[in-house]
Design an enzyme around this catalytic site. Structure first.
Site, PDB file in Angstrom:
ATOM      1  N   ARG A   1       1.171  -1.307  -0.349  1.00 40.96           N
ATOM      2  CA  ARG A   1      -0.268  -0.089   0.273  1.00 40.96           C
ATOM      3  C   ARG A   1       1.032   1.157  -0.116  1.00 40.96           C
ATOM      4  O   ARG A   1       0.854   2.183  -0.961  1.00 40.96           O
ATOM      5  CB  ARG A   1      -0.646   0.116   1.193  1.00 40.96           C
ATOM      6  CG  ARG A   1      -2.208   1.148   1.606  1.00 40.96           C
ATOM      7  CD  ARG A   1      -2.514   1.165   2.108  1.00 40.96           C
ATOM      8  NE  ARG A   1      -3.505   1.774   3.564  1.00 40.96           N
ATOM      9  CZ  ARG A   1      -3.013   2.531   3.730  1.00 40.96           C
ATOM     10  NH1 ARG A   1      -1.851   2.610   4.927  1.00 40.96           N
ATOM     11  NH2 ARG A   1      -3.982   3.335   4.619  1.00 40.96           N
TER      12      ARG A   1
ATOM     13  N   ILE B   1       9.249 -13.005   8.673  1.00 41.06           N
ATOM     14  CA  ILE B   1       9.302 -14.033   9.564  1.00 41.06           C
ATOM     15  C   ILE B   1      10.615 -14.272  10.786  1.00 41.06           C
ATOM     16  O   ILE B   1      10.561 -13.875  11.885  1.00 41.06           O
ATOM     17  CB  ILE B   1       8.450 -14.402  10.219  1.00 41.06           C
ATOM     18  CG1 ILE B   1       8.431 -15.796   9.859  1.00 41.06           C
ATOM     19  CG2 ILE B   1       6.864 -13.758   9.677  1.00 41.06           C
ATOM     20  CD1 ILE B   1       7.598 -16.940  10.565  1.00 41.06           C
ATOM     21  N   ASP B   2      11.265 -14.575   9.821  1.00 42.69           N
ATOM     22  CA  ASP B   2      12.849 -15.199  10.964  1.00 42.69           C
ATOM     23  C   ASP B   2      14.018 -14.159  11.341  1.00 42.69           C
ATOM     24  O   ASP B   2      14.264 -14.598  12.149  1.00 42.69           O
ATOM     25  CB  ASP B   2      12.860 -16.205  10.154  1.00 42.69           C
ATOM     26  CG  ASP B   2      12.266 -17.348   8.763  1.00 42.69           C
ATOM     27  OD1 ASP B   2      11.282 -17.393   9.215  1.00 42.69           O
ATOM     28  OD2 ASP B   2      12.722 -17.401   7.819  1.00 42.69           O
TER      29      ASP B   2
ATOM     30  N   ARG C   1       3.483 -31.059  33.327  1.00 45.63           N
ATOM     31  CA  ARG C   1       3.849 -31.989  31.955  1.00 45.63           C
ATOM     32  C   ARG C   1       5.137 -30.680  31.672  1.00 45.63           C
ATOM     33  O   ARG C   1       5.462 -29.294  31.991  1.00 45.63           O
ATOM     34  CB  ARG C   1       2.985 -31.414  30.289  1.00 45.63           C
ATOM     35  CG  ARG C   1       2.284 -32.965  30.845  1.00 45.63           C
ATOM     36  CD  ARG C   1       0.956 -32.747  29.597  1.00 45.63           C
ATOM     37  NE  ARG C   1      -0.147 -33.859  29.116  1.00 45.63           N
ATOM     38  CZ  ARG C   1      -0.889 -33.970  28.927  1.00 45.63           C
ATOM     39  NH1 ARG C   1      -1.293 -32.988  28.351  1.00 45.63           N
ATOM     40  NH2 ARG C   1      -1.588 -34.924  29.300  1.00 45.63           N
TER      41      ARG C   1
ATOM     42  N   GLY D   1      10.900 -20.299  12.173  1.00 38.48           N
ATOM     43  CA  GLY D   1      12.691 -19.340  11.645  1.00 38.48           C
ATOM     44  C   GLY D   1      13.892 -19.658  10.702  1.00 38.48           C
ATOM     45  O   GLY D   1      14.897 -18.841  11.218  1.00 38.48           O
ATOM     46  N   ARG D   2      13.516 -20.706  10.062  1.00 41.28           N
ATOM     47  CA  ARG D   2      14.167 -21.498   9.679  1.00 41.28           C
ATOM     48  C   ARG D   2      15.595 -21.328  10.543  1.00 41.28           C
ATOM     49  O   ARG D   2      15.703 -22.444  11.793  1.00 41.28           O
ATOM     50  CB  ARG D   2      15.081 -20.831   7.786  1.00 41.28           C
ATOM     51  CG  ARG D   2      13.393 -20.531   7.039  1.00 41.28           C
ATOM     52  CD  ARG D   2      14.489 -20.407   6.124  1.00 41.28           C
ATOM     53  NE  ARG D   2      13.293 -20.562   4.929  1.00 41.28           N
ATOM     54  CZ  ARG D   2      13.695 -20.236   3.422  1.00 41.28           C
ATOM     55  NH1 ARG D   2      14.240 -19.306   3.408  1.00 41.28           N
ATOM     56  NH2 ARG D   2      12.627 -20.940   2.985  1.00 41.28           N
TER      57      ARG D   2
ATOM     58  N   GLY E   1       8.392 -16.499  29.199  1.00 45.67           N
ATOM     59  CA  GLY E   1       9.034 -16.962  30.608  1.00 45.67           C
ATOM     60  C   GLY E   1       8.592 -18.849  30.669  1.00 45.67           C
ATOM     61  O   GLY E   1       8.965 -19.310  31.410  1.00 45.67           O
TER      62      GLY E   1
ATOM     63  N   ARG F   1      11.976 -28.764  41.519  1.00 48.15           N
ATOM     64  CA  ARG F   1      12.060 -26.926  42.382  1.00 48.15           C
ATOM     65  C   ARG F   1      10.812 -26.671  42.615  1.00 48.15           C
ATOM     66  O   ARG F   1      10.182 -25.703  43.510  1.00 48.15           O
ATOM     67  CB  ARG F   1      12.554 -25.666  41.463  1.00 48.15           C
ATOM     68  CG  ARG F   1      14.060 -25.966  42.092  1.00 48.15           C
ATOM     69  CD  ARG F   1      15.132 -24.774  41.606  1.00 48.15           C
ATOM     70  NE  ARG F   1      15.925 -25.158  40.001  1.00 48.15           N
ATOM     71  CZ  ARG F   1      14.498 -23.767  39.148  1.00 48.15           C
ATOM     72  NH1 ARG F   1      13.607 -23.280  39.824  1.00 48.15           N
ATOM     73  NH2 ARG F   1      15.180 -24.053  38.138  1.00 48.15           N
TER      74      ARG F   1
ATOM     75  N   GLN G   1       1.537 -19.432  13.062  1.00 50.48           N
ATOM     76  CA  GLN G   1       2.198 -18.646  12.957  1.00 50.48           C
ATOM     77  C   GLN G   1       2.319 -17.500  12.311  1.00 50.48           C
ATOM     78  O   GLN G   1       3.416 -16.100  11.426  1.00 50.48           O
ATOM     79  CB  GLN G   1       3.520 -18.571  13.520  1.00 50.48           C
ATOM     80  CG  GLN G   1       4.591 -19.589  14.441  1.00 50.48           C
ATOM     81  CD  GLN G   1       5.316 -19.979  14.572  1.00 50.48           C
ATOM     82  OE1 GLN G   1       6.388 -19.654  15.190  1.00 50.48           O
ATOM     83  NE2 GLN G   1       5.030 -21.383  14.637  1.00 50.48           N
TER      84      GLN G   1
HETATM   85  P1  ATP Z   1      11.761 -16.361   3.804  1.00 46.01           P
HETATM   86  O1  ATP Z   1      12.572 -16.508   4.072  1.00 46.01           O
HETATM   87  O2  ATP Z   1      10.714 -15.061   4.743  1.00 46.01           O
HETATM   88  O3  ATP Z   1      10.547 -16.775   3.294  1.00 46.01           O
HETATM   89  P2  ATP Z   1      12.824 -15.841   1.630  1.00 46.01           P
HETATM   90  O4  ATP Z   1      12.893 -14.263   0.449  1.00 46.01           O
HETATM   91  O5  ATP Z   1      13.854 -15.630   1.984  1.00 46.01           O
HETATM   92  O6  ATP Z   1      11.816 -15.218   2.615  1.00 46.01           O
HETATM   93  P3  ATP Z   1      13.289 -17.814  -0.047  1.00 46.01           P
HETATM   94  O7  ATP Z   1      11.726 -18.658  -0.234  1.00 46.01           O
HETATM   95  O8  ATP Z   1      14.635 -18.151   0.687  1.00 46.01           O
HETATM   96  O9  ATP Z   1      12.370 -17.201   1.152  1.00 46.01           O
HETATM   97  O10 ATP Z   1      13.171 -17.032  -1.087  1.00 46.01           O
HETATM   98  C1  ATP Z   1      12.658 -16.825  -2.091  1.00 46.01           C
HETATM   99  C2  ATP Z   1      12.315 -17.147  -3.922  1.00 46.01           C
HETATM  100  O11 ATP Z   1      13.744 -15.943  -3.904  1.00 46.01           O
HETATM  101  C3  ATP Z   1      13.122 -18.141  -4.655  1.00 46.01           C
HETATM  102  O12 ATP Z   1      11.398 -18.617  -4.704  1.00 46.01           O
HETATM  103  C4  ATP Z   1      13.489 -17.023  -5.711  1.00 46.01           C
HETATM  104  O13 ATP Z   1      12.765 -18.055  -6.216  1.00 46.01           O
HETATM  105  C5  ATP Z   1      14.293 -16.580  -5.379  1.00 46.01           C
HETATM  106  N1  ATP Z   1      15.764 -16.128  -5.060  1.00 46.01           N
HETATM  107  C6  ATP Z   1      15.795 -17.266  -3.815  1.00 46.01           C
HETATM  108  N2  ATP Z   1      17.359 -17.777  -4.073  1.00 46.01           N
HETATM  109  C7  ATP Z   1      17.916 -16.583  -5.115  1.00 46.01           C
HETATM  110  C8  ATP Z   1      19.143 -16.801  -5.624  1.00 46.01           C
HETATM  111  N3  ATP Z   1      20.346 -16.923  -5.603  1.00 46.01           N
HETATM  112  N4  ATP Z   1      18.649 -16.387  -7.399  1.00 46.01           N
HETATM  113  C9  ATP Z   1      17.731 -15.747  -7.740  1.00 46.01           C
HETATM  114  N5  ATP Z   1      16.924 -16.048  -7.444  1.00 46.01           N
HETATM  115  C10 ATP Z   1      16.699 -16.309  -5.486  1.00 46.01           C
END
Ligand code: ATP
Length: 323
Positions: A21, A126-127, A162, A170-171, A185, A211, A255
Site C-alpha cells: 500500500r 518473519i525469521d 507437563r 525461523g528457518r 517465560g 524445585r 505463526q
Molecule cells: P522467507 O525466508 O521469509 O521465506 P525468503 O525471501 O528468504 O523469505 P526464499 O524462498 O528463500 O524466501 O526465496 C524466495 C524466492 O527468491 C525463491 O523462490 C526464488 O525465486 C528467489 N531466489 C532465492 N534464491 C535466489 C537466488 N540465489 N537467485 C535468484 N533468485 C533467488
C-alpha cells in the site's frame, strides 16, 4: 521513471500489505503509474502484472498475508529466468521494481540489479535473519502469535504437570525462539546457533521439576539440531524422561497470516514508502531496512553476503531468566 512495480516473495509476513500500500500510494503521490506483480518471481517471469491505483490498496493494511500472493520460484535462480523477467518488465514499460521479501528474495533482487534493472528491496521475513535491518516486517506479529500460544500452553502444561517442547518457526535462525522464550517465560530455549546437549537440557528440566514448578516450557527453534519431537524421542530413547510427562507441539503455520500488529503496519508503511522514494530518486540496488528506529539503506550485494548475529544481550539474558 514513470512505471513502478512491486512484488512480494518468499514466506508471507504480516505487514507486507502495509508495504504494498505504501509503495503504491507513495508512487502515486510522486506521479508514477504503479503496478502489482502477482505470485512473486513466478509472476515476473510469466508477466502477471496489473496496474494498481490508490483505491486498489484500500482496506488491506489490517490484513495478514499479501494481496499480491507469493511463491517460491526455482526458475528465477537461473540467469535465463532473470533475463526473461527483465524482458517481461521492459515489455510492459516498467522501469523500476520494489521487492518485498527475505534473504532469498533479496538475492533475486540483487540478480536483477546486477543485470542492470533498477530494483530496491524491502526487508520482510518473519525469521528476522536478514542483514541490513535490525527488525523485519512480520517479526512482531509472528512473535505475538507465538507468545499467545506459549501463554496458553503454559496453562495446560501446569494443569497436567507437563514439560512441553514448543517448536517455533525461523528457518536456520533462532531469533523467534529466543525472543518468544524470554517474553514467554520459558524454562529453556533451544537454538540453531548453540549446539544443544540433550542430557544437559533433560537435567535442567528435571531441576525445574524438583524445585516444584508445575510446568516446564522449552521453546525450540525449527532449525535447531533437534526439533521438538526429536528432543522428546531422544529423551525417551536415552531414558531421560523423569519427573514431568513430556509432550511436543509444533506451532507451524499458525505463526503466519495473523492480523498485523501496529508495529508491523507502521514498519511496512515506512519501509515501503522509503523504497518507493529511493527508486524514484534514482537510488537503487539497495535494501531499505530499519536500525535503532531509523530507516537505513544497505547495498543488496552486502545484504546477500552479510550475516546477522542474534542480539547478544538477549542471548545472555535467556539463560539468566530461565529459572
Ligand atoms: P522467507 O525466508 O521469509 O521465506 P525468503 O525471501 O528468504 O523469505 P526464499 O524462498 O528463500 O524466501 O526465496 C524466495 C524466492 O527468491 C525463491 O523462490 C526464488 O525465486 C528467489 N531466489 C532465492 N534464491 C535466489 C537466488 N540465489 N537467485 C535468484 N533468485 C533467488
Amino acid at each position: 521513471m514513470k512505471n513502478l512495480a512491486v512484488l512480494t516473495s518468499g514466506g508471507d509476513a504480516s505487514g507486507m500489505n502495509a508495504a504494498i500500500r505504501a509503495v503504491v500510494r507513495t508512487g502515486q503521490a510522486r506521479g508514477m503509474n504503479t503496478w502489482g506483480v502477482f505470485q512473486g518471481y513466478s509472476g515476473l517471469i510469466e508477466g502477471n502484472f496489473k496496474r494498481l491505483g490508490t483505491r486498489d490498496v484500500s482496506n488491506i493494511i489490517q490484513r495478514g498475508g499479501t494481496i499480491l500472493g507469493s511463491a517460491r520460484c526455482p526458475e528465477f535462480r537461473t540467469e535465463e529466468g532473470v533475463e526473461l523477467a527483465i524482458r517481461r518488465l521492459r515489455g510492459a514499460g516498467i522501469d523500476g521494481l520494489v521487492v518485498i521479501g527475505g534473504n532469498g528474495s533479496q538475492t533475486g533482487a540483487n540478480a536483477l540489479h546486477k543485470m542492470g534493472f533498477p530494483v530496491v528491496g524491502v526487508a520482510s521475513t518473519i525469521d528476522n535473519d536478514l542483514y541490513g535491518s535490525e527488525v523485519t516486517i512480520g517479526v512482531d506479529t509472528a512473535l505475538n502469535v507465538a507468545l499467545n500460544a506459549i501463554d496458553n500452553l503454559k496453562v495446560t502444561a501446569s494443569s497436567h504437570n507437563r514439560a512441553l517442547m514448543v517448536e517455533v518457526m525461523g528457518r536456520k535462525c533462532g531469533y523467534l525462539a529466543l525472543m518468544a522464550g524470554i517474553a514467554g517465560g520459558a524454562e529453556a530455549v533451544v537454538l540453531p546457533e548453540i549446539d544443544v546437549v540433550p542430557e544437559q537440557l533433560a537435567e535442567r528440566i528435571q531441576d525445574v521439576y524438583e524445585r516444584g514448578k508445575p510446568h516446564a516450557i522449552v521453546v525450540v527453534a525449527e532449525g535447531a539440531k533437534y526439533n521438538a519431537a526429536g528432543l522428546c524421542e531422544y529423551f525417551e530413547q536415552h531414558n531421560l524422561l523423569r519427573g514431568y510427562e513430556f509432550r511436543s507441539t509444533v506451532l507451524g503455520y499458525v505463526q503466519r497470516g495473523a492480523v498485523p500488529t501496529c508495529a508491523d503496519r507502521l514498519l511496512g508503511t515506512r519501509l515501503g514508502s522509503e523504497a518507493a522514494e529511493q527508486i524514484i530518486a534514482g537510488k537503487h540496488g539497495v535494501l531499505v531496512g530499519c536500525s535503532h528506529g531509523e530507516l537505513i539503506t544497505t547495498p543488496l550485494e552486502e545484504v546477500v553476503t552479510g550475516e546477522k548475529p542474534l542480539p547478544p544481550w538477549f542471548l545472555k539474558a535467556a539463560d539468566m531468566f530461565a529459572r
